[in-house]
Each structure stands twice: as C-alpha cells, then as structure tokens.
Enzyme design. Sequence first.
Site, short mmCIF file in Angstrom:
data_model
loop_
_atom_site.label_atom_id
_atom_site.label_comp_id
_atom_site.label_asym_id
_atom_site.label_seq_id
_atom_site.Cartn_x
_atom_site.Cartn_y
_atom_site.Cartn_z
N HIS A 159 0.86 -1.18 0.00
CA HIS A 159 0.00 0.00 0.00
C HIS A 159 0.90 1.24 0.00
O HIS A 159 2.07 1.17 0.39
CB HIS A 159 -0.90 0.00 1.24
CG HIS A 159 -2.06 -0.95 1.11
ND1 HIS A 159 -2.58 -1.63 2.19
CD2 HIS A 159 -2.79 -1.33 0.02
CE1 HIS A 159 -3.60 -2.38 1.77
NE2 HIS A 159 -3.74 -2.22 0.46
N LYS A 163 5.14 1.62 0.95
CA LYS A 163 6.04 1.35 -0.18
C LYS A 163 7.49 1.57 0.20
O LYS A 163 8.37 0.78 -0.18
CB LYS A 163 5.65 2.22 -1.38
CG LYS A 163 4.41 1.68 -2.12
CD LYS A 163 4.14 2.42 -3.39
CE LYS A 163 3.03 1.80 -4.23
NZ LYS A 163 1.75 1.54 -3.62
N GLY A 207 -2.73 -2.32 -8.05
CA GLY A 207 -3.62 -3.10 -7.17
C GLY A 207 -5.08 -2.70 -7.24
O GLY A 207 -5.95 -3.53 -7.55
N ASP A 212 -4.22 -6.91 -7.83
CA ASP A 212 -4.23 -7.92 -6.75
C ASP A 212 -4.95 -9.19 -7.22
O ASP A 212 -4.59 -10.30 -6.86
CB ASP A 212 -4.94 -7.38 -5.50
CG ASP A 212 -4.20 -6.19 -4.89
OD1 ASP A 212 -3.10 -5.87 -5.37
OD2 ASP A 212 -4.74 -5.57 -3.95
N ASP A 232 -1.17 -1.62 4.75
CA ASP A 232 -1.26 -0.51 5.71
C ASP A 232 -2.52 -0.74 6.53
O ASP A 232 -3.63 -0.57 6.02
CB ASP A 232 -1.34 0.81 4.93
CG ASP A 232 -1.62 1.97 5.84
OD1 ASP A 232 -1.56 1.80 7.08
OD2 ASP A 232 -1.91 3.07 5.31
N HIS A 239 -9.86 -1.07 -2.51
CA HIS A 239 -9.80 -2.45 -3.01
C HIS A 239 -9.62 -3.47 -1.88
O HIS A 239 -9.01 -4.52 -2.07
CB HIS A 239 -8.68 -2.58 -4.04
CG HIS A 239 -7.32 -2.19 -3.54
ND1 HIS A 239 -7.06 -1.01 -2.89
CD2 HIS A 239 -6.13 -2.84 -3.62
CE1 HIS A 239 -5.78 -0.95 -2.59
NE2 HIS A 239 -5.19 -2.05 -3.01
N ASP A 242 -10.39 -7.04 -2.67
CA ASP A 242 -9.40 -7.76 -3.50
C ASP A 242 -8.25 -8.28 -2.64
O ASP A 242 -7.72 -9.37 -2.87
CB ASP A 242 -8.81 -6.82 -4.58
CG ASP A 242 -9.86 -6.33 -5.55
OD1 ASP A 242 -11.05 -6.62 -5.32
OD2 ASP A 242 -9.51 -5.66 -6.52
N ARG A 248 -7.15 -15.08 0.87
CA ARG A 248 -7.92 -16.33 0.90
C ARG A 248 -7.36 -17.35 -0.08
O ARG A 248 -7.14 -18.52 0.26
CB ARG A 248 -9.39 -16.04 0.57
CG ARG A 248 -10.23 -17.27 0.69
CD ARG A 248 -11.63 -17.14 0.15
NE ARG A 248 -12.09 -18.48 -0.11
CZ ARG A 248 -11.90 -19.14 -1.23
NH1 ARG A 248 -11.31 -18.55 -2.24
NH2 ARG A 248 -12.31 -20.38 -1.36
P1 PGA Z 1 0.14 -0.66 -6.47
O1 PGA Z 1 -0.90 -1.66 -5.85
O2 PGA Z 1 1.48 -1.34 -6.44
O3 PGA Z 1 -0.29 -0.39 -7.88
O4 PGA Z 1 0.13 0.59 -5.63
C1 PGA Z 1 -0.69 -2.23 -4.60
C2 PGA Z 1 -2.02 -2.34 -3.88
O5 PGA Z 1 -2.39 -1.36 -3.20
O6 PGA Z 1 -2.70 -3.37 -3.97
#
Ligand code: PGA
Length: 303
Positions: A159, A163, A207, A212, A232, A239, A242, A248
Amino acid sequence: MAEAFDIKYLKLLQEHSILKDSFNELEIEELARSMSLRRFYTDEMLNREGEPADSTLILLEGMAHVVVKEQRVATLQDGDLFGESAFSEDASRKANVIARTDGVAAELTTEQFETLMTRQPHLAWKYQRFLDTLRRKHADFNERFFQRDTSRYVALLAHNDKKSELIEFVKRHRWFFDKYPLVATGTTGTAIFQSTGITLSRKVSSGPLGGDQVIGSMVASDNLLAVIFFRDPLSPHAHHADVEALGRVCDVYRVPFATNVVTAEAVLIHIDNNARKEMGILDESLAKYRQHQAEVIEKLRGD
Ligand code: PGA
C-alpha cells in the site's frame, strides 16, 4: 450432401471469404467450379482431430468452433477456412471443428483438388501455397495459445504508505531478490525498479485496478512461491475486498502470504531453504475439495 454453387454463394466466396485477399475474382470463380456446397447442422462434428484431412471448407453461412484439448481456440464464421492440412504431407486434422449453428460451407475435396491440378495446375499450386501459409499461421497461434508460464515468482505489493518500507526491505535482501523471478503490482513495481534497479520478470496492473486479482490468479495457476504484501492497517482502501480475496486464495493453495516486514523476513528464509524441495505435506482439505468437484462433474455427466 454435395450441391453445386449458385451465384449467391459465389458472391460470398468472392467478396466475403478469406480467399479474397489472395485470389482475384476470376481465380475464385475457377476455384468455385471445382468446389461443392456442403450443408451442415448444429452440433455436427465437421472435423475430428487425428482423422485424415481430405478436404478444405470455407464457411459461407453459419458458425463453428475450433476445439483443441477441450478448449475453444477459435470461432469460425463469415468466409473463414478450416481443414488447411488437406493436400499437405501431414494430412491429418489438427483440431475438432464443431458446428454451433446450421450453415453452408464451400468444400474442396482431395478428389476435386486433383481434378483442379490437371485442369489448372497454376491455380492449384497457388491454392496449396495459400494453405501452407495458413497452416503455419495457425500452428504459431496454437503454440502461443497453449504456452504456459511455468515460472514460480515472488510477488511484491505494498500500500502507498508502506512502499518505502518494502523498498528498504528489498534493498536489505538483494541477495534473495536477485535470485528469484519477481512480479509486482503497477506502482510498487515502478517504485522498486526506480529505487533499487532490480528488474521484475512481470508487472501487472496497479492493485486497485485489478492487479491484486491478477496476483491471485497466479496463485491459482501455481506460479507463486510467496506473496509479500505490506499492507497498511491504519487507513481504508477502496480495493479491500481484492486484498482479502488474495489472502484467501493463498490459504487455499498454502502459499506464504507475508503482510508485514517481520513475517516477510521469515518467509524469505523459508523460501530459500525449501524452494527446490517439494514440500510434500498432504493438503487434505484441497484433496477433499477436488474429489468432491470430480463427483459433481461425474453426476452432471450422468444427468
Ligand atoms: P500498487 O498496488 O502497487 O499499484 O500501488 C498495490 C495495492 O495497493 O494493492
């Protein structure tokens, strides 16, 4: 039952069939003179894989599916040709072709082709060269269609507020990340490359834009050694569903799913110790599920 061509079908062959890019109208008319019309009916097997290929067919009306290994690889309609292995050295059918609707095809049998060869050898050779090209094109397509990625990747996701933590983690364990093929979601992948220079083997969508879920599908097709996803926990995410689904599916296939740096440290050691060995632990719930689904299929087949 063979029928002669009438003007309507000749026009279709001249104006709407695959022949029109390689043959002029006169040549198509000559070819049609050697061909016959074949009517077919829904669910009829027009080609059977492995059987001798003794004719080419061009669909003038109706639709058919090309099926290889129980998978539909193409839908044929509007002037498409099949049976292109006919008149070649390896004249056996390469796929099943099943009619989806009633229809009409222009057929050229081996016998008719031989007559054409005597009457108009130049045109017959041209038709054969045309089939050669088509055969090569279809062979390339089939190869690509059935090519399966068998690599086993380590997936990296984070997230936004996590990062930089993931980048530090990757830098610290460069020995590991240089060794295994890597896949990452869009933004995480770009950030890792820009900050560490480490190249990924695959990058999927961001994501929140479905990335994801793509990683989840890689788990289901046995392409992942581990998923490292620095989540986070202190902010909401669009999402969320997801991310849950990814966790899961990792549980279903027992793929390590590390969501924080400490678990990730442990997973790296685990992967590096075990990647080349089979885990060999029987997954009873998965085996039970697969058995149950086989019974469902069996029952439906009997109904
Ligand atoms: P991202 O996606 O690498 O495009 O930011 C990661 C996520 O938040 O699932």
